[in-house]
Every structure is written in structure tokens, then in C-alpha cells.
Scaffold this active site. Structure first.
Site, PDB file in Angstrom:
ATOM      1  N   GLU A   9       0.866  -1.150  -0.003  1.00 56.26           N
ATOM      2  CA  GLU A   9       0.006  -0.016   0.029  1.00 56.26           C
ATOM      3  C   GLU A   9       0.779   1.192   0.050  1.00 56.26           C
ATOM      4  OE1 GLU A   9      -3.415  -0.342   3.008  1.00 56.26           O
ATOM      5  OE2 GLU A   9      -2.967  -2.734   2.945  1.00 56.26           O
ATOM      6  N   ASP A  82      -2.335  -4.902   3.548  1.00 60.05           N
ATOM      7  CA  ASP A  82      -2.520  -5.181   4.979  1.00 60.05           C
ATOM      8  C   ASP A  82      -3.453  -6.302   5.360  1.00 60.05           C
ATOM      9  OD1 ASP A  82      -0.821  -3.071   5.416  1.00 60.05           O
ATOM     10  OD2 ASP A  82      -2.364  -1.628   6.085  1.00 60.05           O
ATOM     11  N   ASP A  84      -5.868  -6.572   7.011  1.00 59.14           N
ATOM     12  CA  ASP A  84      -7.327  -6.019   7.852  1.00 59.14           C
ATOM     13  C   ASP A  84      -8.127  -5.945   6.543  1.00 59.14           C
ATOM     14  OD1 ASP A  84      -6.462  -3.819   6.338  1.00 59.14           O
ATOM     15  OD2 ASP A  84      -6.182  -2.674   8.302  1.00 59.14           O
ATOM     16  N   GLU A  86      -9.611  -3.446   5.187  1.00 61.62           N
ATOM     17  CA  GLU A  86      -9.437  -2.615   4.007  1.00 61.62           C
ATOM     18  C   GLU A  86      -8.349  -2.973   3.300  1.00 61.62           C
ATOM     19  OE1 GLU A  86     -11.172   0.039   3.605  1.00 61.62           O
ATOM     20  OE2 GLU A  86     -12.322  -0.319   5.400  1.00 61.62           O
ATOM     21  N   TYR A 282       5.549   2.150  10.784  1.00 58.97           N
ATOM     22  CA  TYR A 282       4.234   2.870  10.132  1.00 58.97           C
ATOM     23  C   TYR A 282       3.549   3.414  11.291  1.00 58.97           C
ATOM     24  CZ  TYR A 282       0.317   3.363   7.047  1.00 58.97           C
ATOM     25  OH  TYR A 282      -0.556   4.045   6.298  1.00 58.97           O
ATOM     26  N   ARG A 284       0.274   4.733  11.182  1.00 58.27           N
ATOM     27  CA  ARG A 284      -1.105   4.552  11.430  1.00 58.27           C
ATOM     28  C   ARG A 284      -1.424   3.154  11.830  1.00 58.27           C
ATOM     29  NH1 ARG A 284      -1.219   8.665   7.179  1.00 58.27           N
ATOM     30  NH2 ARG A 284      -0.488   7.399   5.590  1.00 58.27           N
ATOM     31  N   HIS A 327      -0.415  -3.768  11.788  1.00 57.68           N
ATOM     32  CA  HIS A 327       0.995  -3.399  11.978  1.00 57.68           C
ATOM     33  C   HIS A 327       1.593  -3.545  13.384  1.00 57.68           C
ATOM     34  CE1 HIS A 327       0.404  -1.244   8.071  1.00 57.68           C
ATOM     35  NE2 HIS A 327      -0.844  -0.891   8.535  1.00 57.68           N
TER      36      HIS A 327
END
Length: 773
Positions: A9, A82, A84, A86, A282, A284, A327
DNA sequence: CAGTGAGCGAGCTTCCGCTTGACTT
């Protein structure tokens, strides 16, 4: 021909991963989501089972084209977004948009960017998890339905261009309700008694009870005159302190706010820089987890820096609702780098992250708390002295988490040795009137904390959510001056009692969030008609459904159907039945005219009004804007009436009238048909002529300084002073100067060169499809 | 722009989450 194409991403992540993989791997980035629901309309075909219409946004076309080329040249495509909801959806969108052959793709995931984790992931590919993808689609579609059906209601019933949504509307609600608690709070007072006893080091002790009335306080102090103070008990208790877990996005925002005074978005911008420079992981994330590599590296640094005794490895568990943990926690990439180069902000934020992470792997601090009870011969109350000794500092050597309330007083002093039976002589005893505290207003960071507790919003949206509710005008971030409060102070010293009235400043606010009138009106409207959506548990409830979709237990379209049908009924009902909402409040009658005085939201914001318009009788209502800080909900009749004393003529200056008024841009002073804005600290109701003249002169000075230079060669080319320093104005367009140029030294040809080389900065451009938040 | 407007009507605004620049008067 590329053997292996890996898509992640973030471009910074791509760079790092490429280093860990061999030459046969090329790593590219999707820059987040590559497509989204069409924005031209609802983007959902409700009648066809809520079929989403996805579109590749203009600003993503280049990315997609680029990926398409790479895909065509590669044998295997590794979708490494990722792990998850999303991230899974991103992988799926990629496979759809790039028309990837199922045999060609491999889905891999890792939670940490370490060599082991990535090589491990490569060894364990899987397919796309369509249940998880569907959970994301349900989330996306629900948010769109809520946002795009509620907002237009507000356009019709309150004001155009307003917005509502699952996250932002609840954020505003929190602020409105807190503000009402603040209005409703009535503070009560009590007396806090503190004694200072003589000794080698002074002993400070606080009375065990709060005294509620002045008489009680006076009586108690009177009794102290003749009292004997005896130590009745000395108790020592060991205690310990444990370090806080490593940073997540929200805790980083909170600590950077408390310790460094950074706004939430400042923190994120700086963290992004640190991440891109490879200094931190990371930024976020909702996880407090550290990779094994990190735990080992921290161990090494701690033992080297502080010794074995200070090391205590720990693993932390995420407690926050709805965490997806794709993350690691936010940590330094290399612990041996204690300092980095970069801006001051970057250095300070890095230092905070370094210390917090290192502390999380350090030993507990060992403390000893001492409590000394002191009997009073003339009273049943007791004085309590408490002290704390740090026996072993442990993690406190590098870091201590701050708290939101700053009322951390006394009780942390070192106490001299004492034993039971010992008699103490008071040096002085004071009883000060104290007041119960109203609930605190939210800061950006404490609002984020609250939202996270409720499971509302995600690490990537905390900062944008705050800027949305501010740009919509629902919320103001402001400083407010405190007010002076009187309190009674009683002092017993050398056998004499004195009582005096003292003053203190209370209620000052710094960078706090205040709901505006429009925010309050919109909130009340939404709470009345859409209780379900505005409920603090709404997100948590739908999250449960999303989880069930992810587990394959329920079908996404059925879940959406069940939500949408009753919701849409409410939408239609509200459109039909609700009144236009102006938040009108009747304050009373104007004693001069006997007409009614009301306040409401007008075309340009909140206004007060006396009387009604009546065209037949040719009667006109009088209007006046509310001042900054005044709210429709709390303004009094007197305050509203005083607004009508404007515009006010203060007298003459240079033979011209000086008039104070309130306009579109707030309070102003008008002189010789020129307008100058009043400063924040000026009150238009009370401002006097000398101060107004000061403002006029200041304004004139600024105007004189505005023009740095006009060029003889061409009068339409000007060097001007603006809010952000010097700039060039040429034929109505503005151009910014190259960094480091001295405006005094620029000549005509320099300026023309800049104009020709640069794009004007003030062109109002329509950025298609780009969300400006 | 320094007022809280007339009448009519077209055309526009908006969500949350994932990313980074572009850009700011």
C-alpha cells in the site's frame, strides 16, 4: 520480464521490502485504495441488491496504469496489502481492476516489516478472503448510505453544504454534550486545610476531611490554636509503577499533544516524515505489539545504556475496541539511533517515540509510599502527610506518561523520618476555599482518545475527522481567557488567625474544542430524527455485523438491507415532517419597544432579532450578529440587547467618525470609509476611542508595508507582503518566491522570470475527485 | 463583502478509510 511483482500500500514500505527480497522481486505501491464508489451519485444500486459502482479516481489512474504495465511483464503477482478489512479489499480491487489471472496471484500478509516476517509470508501465500472483502464492502456501502442520505436532509432543513456521517456526527455529539455539561455545572465550594509542621525539612500535611462551610473552617482553625499535634501512625507501603505500552496512533497523538503541544494533524505530518526517512515504523496503527526483532534490539540498547537491572521484556495486549492490528506499534526502526537529524519537530517526536518504546521494555519502578497520620487533640479529624521515595527508578529513568488533568498536587514529597508519639509543632495552617471542577472540554487529542474508546474511526481518520468538523463550522478550536474568581483564605500563624479574600484566574482554556451554534443545531436535529445513527454504540453494533460477514456467517447484502430499509423510512419521514431548523430561541421582550427578542441562525451565522418584519405596516425588524464565544443556547437577554448598541459612534479622529460594528468578518472599526478588524482581545461593546485609534493606525501601517515594491517597468507587477511573507502579484495573479530569496534584492527581470516559470498560486482550481478535508 | 433581503429556479454541496503529494495570500 519480472519474475515476481509485489504490491503493497505504501511506497515507503515498498522501498524497505525490496531490500529484504532478492533480485527476482520488484515491489510497487498502490498508494492506498485504488478505486472507490462513484462520487457523482450515490454509487450504489439499491434496487439491485445494493450493487456498488466502483470507479478508479482520476488521481489514481496513473498508479493503475503503471501497475498494469508491471503486471503484464510479470509471472507472479503477490498482493501484500495489510491483513485487515481494508487491506483485503485493496487486494481484491487490485485483482479486479488489473484483471489478474487467479493462477497468477498470491495473497500474502505480514504484521511487521522485518526480513523474517516477509520471507515467512512469501512461504505461506493464500487466496483472497472474500468474506473479509465483503465485510469491507458492507462497511463502505453503509457509510456511503448514511453520509449521502443524511447530508442532503441537512441542506434542506438547516443549511447547504453541511455534512453528516457515522463518525463525524458522533464526534460533534460528544462535544455538544460535554459543552452542555459545562453549562449545567454549578460549582460548589469547600475548604481544603493544609498544615506545615516545623522540622529539619518542613512537613506538609492535608486534613483528612474537606470542610464544607466557612463557619466549619473558622471553627476548626480556631480549635487548632490550642491543639497538640501527635504522630499517631507511620505506615510504609511498597508500590510499583509499570511503563505504558508502546505507541499506537491515538496514544502518540495524545502524548505529543500533552508533552509537545502538537495538534493531531501536526503529529501525523511529522510522523509521516519520520516514517519516510526510515526512522520509525508505520504511524497509522492500532497495535501495541512489538516484533521479536524489536524486542531483542531494545534489550540490547537497554542493557548497554542502563545495565541488565533495567531490562524487563514485555508484550502488551491491545485493549481498544475494533482494533485490527495489521501493523506493529509505532517504534524506532533502529534503537541504537537515539537521535536523528531533521527539523526540531521531527527530533522531538522521534525522541518521544524512542523513549516510550524503550521504557516499555524496562523494569518497573519500585517505590515506597509513606503515610503519616497526625492526631489533633481538639478535633476528631486527622492530618495526613504522604511521601513517596523512589527505591529504584526503572523505566522512569527515561519516560513517564502524562495525564490529561493537570491537577496533580502534593503528596509526592520526601518525608523526614518520624515515629508514633512524636509531637509536631505547626508553623502555619491554612484553609483555602476550593471549588469543585467542571468537566473538562475536549482537546483534539482527548477527543481522539474518546472516539477510540468507543471504537469509532480508525488511525488513518482521526486527524481528518477533526479537520472535517472544524471546516464544516460545527466546531471551533480556540483559546479562551479565564475569569477572575474570589476565594476565602484563612491563615493561622504565630497564634493569630487572619481571614482574607483573594482572587485567582479560573476556566482559562488553551486549544480546546467548542461546538458552534450550527454544530449544536445540526446535532440536535440529527439526535432527534436519527437516534440510532447518533447513538454512541452504533459503530460497535454494526462492527459486530461486519465481523459476522467476515466470518462468513451472514451475507453482506442482507445486513445492509436490514439496516437500510428502516433507516431510509426515517429519512423520508424526516424530509416530510421535520421543520426548518434555525435553532430559534425567544429571550424575552425589549424594554424599549416591547417587541420580542429572539436569537437564531441567520444566513451569515447566528443573529439576534428584535421584532418581526411586517411589509404592510412598513415595520422592519432589527438585526445584530452574535459575538464570538456567544452561543444561541446560553446568551442572555441583556447580552443580546447590548448587541444592538452597534454600530457605535465613538467620536472623531482626524475629523472623521470612528464607528464600531460587526460585519461578515467579525467586529470592525470603520474610519474614513475604511474597515479594520478588531483584535481577538477587543470587545466591540466596550472598546473606547483611544484603542480604536490604535487599531486604525496599526491597520494603516500594515497597509503601507503591504507593498514592498512596484516596478517602474510595469506597474501591474508588484512585490507584496502577505500572511506568509513576500509574494509577487502580477496582473491579479499571485506567485510565490523561490525558497531563500530576499525580496529586497529582486529586480524586475528576476520577478518576470519567476512569473514565467511558476504557476499562479491563487487560481481557484477545481480538483476533480480530490477530497479536500 | 461590512448585511441578515424578492421571486424563480438551476446547479452545487455530502460519507469513511486507505495512501501521498500539491498547494496554500
Amino acid at each position: 520480464m519480472i519474475q515476481n511483482l509485489v504490491i503493497v500500500e505504501s511506497p515507503a514500505k515498498a522501498k524497505t521490502i525490496e531490500k529484504f527480497l532478492g533480485k527476482e522481486f520488484v515491489v510497487k505501491s498502490s498508494f492506498g485504495h485504488i478505486r472507490d464508489l462513484s462520487k457523482k451519485n450515490l454509487g450504489i444500486d439499491i434496487e439491485k441488491g445494493f450493487k456498488p459502482e466502483y470507479i478508479v479516481n482520476d488521481d489514481k489512474k496513473k498508479v493503475v496504469d503503471d501497475l498494469r504495465k508491471s503486471v503484464a511483464e510479470s509471472e507472479t503477482v503477490w498482493l501484500a496489502s495489510d491483513e485487515d478489512r481494508e487491506g483485503e479489499a485493496i487486494a481484491w480491487h487490485l485483482s479486479e481492476v488489473l484483471k489478474l489471472d487467479k493462477k497468477k496471484i498470491k495473497r500474502i500478509v505480514f504484521h511487521e516489516i522485518t526480513k523474517d516476517a516477509i520471507q515467512n509470508a512469501i512461504k505461506n501465500p493464500r487466496g483472497i478472503d472474500y468474506n473479509l472483502v465483503n465485510a469491507q464492502q458492507a462497511r463502505r456501502i453503509l457509510d456511503r448510505l448514511v453520509g449521502f442520505e443524511l447530508s442532503p436532509i441537512l441542506w434542506k432543513k438547516v443549511k447547504p453544504a453541511l455534512s453528516a456521517g457515522r463518525v463525524q456526527s458522533v464526534a460533534v455529539r460528544l462535544l455538544v454534550e460535554r459543552e452542555r455539561e459545562v453549562f449545567a455545572f454549578s460549582s460548589s465550594s469547600f475548604f481544603k486545610v493544609v498544615a506545615l509542621f516545623k522540622g529539619d525539612t518542613e512537613i506538609k500535611a492535608e486534613l483528612s476531611e474537606k470542610l464544607l462551610t466557612l463557619k466549619e473552617a473558622l471553627d476548626f482553625i480556631e480549635n487548632c490554636k490550642t491543639a497538640i499535634f501527635t504522630v499517631s501512625d507511620v505506615s510504609k507501603k511498597p508500590s510499583k509503577k509499570t511503563p505504558a505500552p508502546p505507541f499506537t496512533t491515538s496514544t502518540l497523538q495524545q502524548e505529543a499533544s500533552r508533552k509537545l503541544n502538537f495538534s493531531v494533524s501536526q503529529t501525523m505530518t511529522i510522523a509521516q516524515k519520520l516514517y519516510e526517512a526510515g526512522h520509525i515504523t508505520y504511524m497509522r496503527t492500532d497495535s501495541v505489539n512489538l516484533s521479536d526483532t524489536a524486542i531483542d534490539a531494545a534489550k540490547k540498547t537497554i542493557i548497554e545504556e542502563f545495565g541488565e537491572k533495567y531490562h524487563n521484556p514485555r508484550r502488551f495486549k491491545t485493549k481498544s475496541k475494533g482494533a485490527q492490528e495489521a501493523h506493529e506499534a509505532i517504534r524506532p526502526t533502529y534503537f541504537d539511533k537515539q537521535k536523528i537529524t531533521g527539523s526540531t519537530g521531527e527530533q522531538r517526536l522521534y525522541d518521544l517515540i524512542w523513549k516510550r518504546t524503550i521504557a516499555s521494555q524496562m523494569s518497573d519502578a519500585q517505590l515506597e509510599k509513606t503515610t503519616v497520620t497526625i492526631n489533633i487533640s481538639t478535633s476528631t479529624y486527622k492530618f495526613i502527610a504522604s511521601g513517596e521515595v523512589i527505591l529504584f527508578d526503572g523505566f522512569l529513568r527515561v519516560y513517564l506518561e502524562s495525564t490529561d488533568d493537570d491537577s496533580d498536587e502534593s503528596g509526592k514529597d520526601l518525608l523526614p523520618p518520624m515515629k508514633a508519639g512524636q509531637i509536631l509543632t505547626p508553623k502555619e495552617i491554612t484553609a483555602n476555599e476550593r471549588f469543585t471542577q467542571r468537566p473538562p472540554r475536549y482537546t483534539e487529542a482527548s477527543l481522539v482518545k474518546k472516539l477510540e474508546e468507543l471504537g469509532i474511526g480508525r488511525p488513518s481518520t482521526y486527524a481528518p475527522t477533526i479537520s472535517t468538523i472544524i471546516t464544516r463550522g460545527y466546531v471551533l478550536k480556540e483559546d479562551r481567557e479565564g475569569i477572575i474568581r474570589k476565594y476565602i483564605s484563612i491563615l493561622l500563624k504565630s497564634g493569630k488567625i487572619t481571614k482574607e479574600e483573594k482572587t485567582e484566574i479560573t476556566g482559562a482554556e488553551k486549544a480546546k474544542l467548542f461546538p458552534s451554534d450550527i454544530g449544536i443545531v445540526v446535532n440536535d436535529f440529527l439526535v432527534e430524527y436519527f437516534k440510532n445513527i447518533l447513538n454512541y454504540n452504533f459503530t460497535a453494533t454494526v462492527e459486530k455485523d461486519f465481523d459476522e460477514i467476515a466470518e462468513g456467517k451472514i451475507e453482506w447484502a442482507k445486513m445492509i438491507e436490514q439496516f437500510y430499509r428502516p433507516f431510509h423510512k426515517d429519512v423520508e419521514k424526516t424530509l416530510l415532517e421535520s421543520d426548518y431548523s434555525k435553532g430559534e430561541r425567544v429571550l424575552g421582550t425589549d424594554p424599549k419597544t416591547g417587541k420580542s427578542v429572539t436569537v437564531r441562525i441567520g444566513r451569515f451565522g447566528p443573529i439576534a432579532q428584535i421584532g418581526e418584519n411586517d411589509t404592510e405596516k412598513n415595520v422592519k425588524a432589527q438585526y445584530a450578529s452574535l459575538l464570538k464565544g456567544q452561543l444561541i443556547e446560553t446568551i442572555t437577554l441583556e447580552e443580546a440587547l447590548s448587541l444592538f448598541n452597534l454600530p457605535r459612534n465613538l467620536g472623531l479622529y482626524e475629523e472623521k467618525e470612528v464607528v464600531i460594528g460587526i460585519g461578515r468578518f467579525g467586529p470592525y472599526v470603520r474610519h474614513a470609509s475604511k474597515f479594520f478588524s478588531l483584535k481577538k482581545e477587543d470587545n466591540p461593546i466596550t472598546i473606547n476611542l483611544p484603542r480604536a485609534i490604535e487599531i486604525i493606525e496599526e491597520g494603516r501601517k500594515k497597509e503601507r508595508e503591504k507593498v514592498i515594491r512596484v516596478f517602474e517597468e510595469e506597474s501591474s507587477l508588484q512585490l507584496l507582503n502577505g500572511r506568509w511573507g513576500a509574494y509577487i502579484n502580477y496582473k491579479g495573479d499571485n506567485y510565490k518566491l523561490p525558497k531563500g530569496s530576499d525580496p529586497q534584492k529582486l529586480n524586475y527581470s528576476d520577478c518576470i522570470k519567476i512569473v514565467n516559470e511558476q504557476k499562479p498560486t491563487n487560481k481557484k482550481k477545481k480538483v476533480s475527485g480530490k477530497t479536500k478535508r
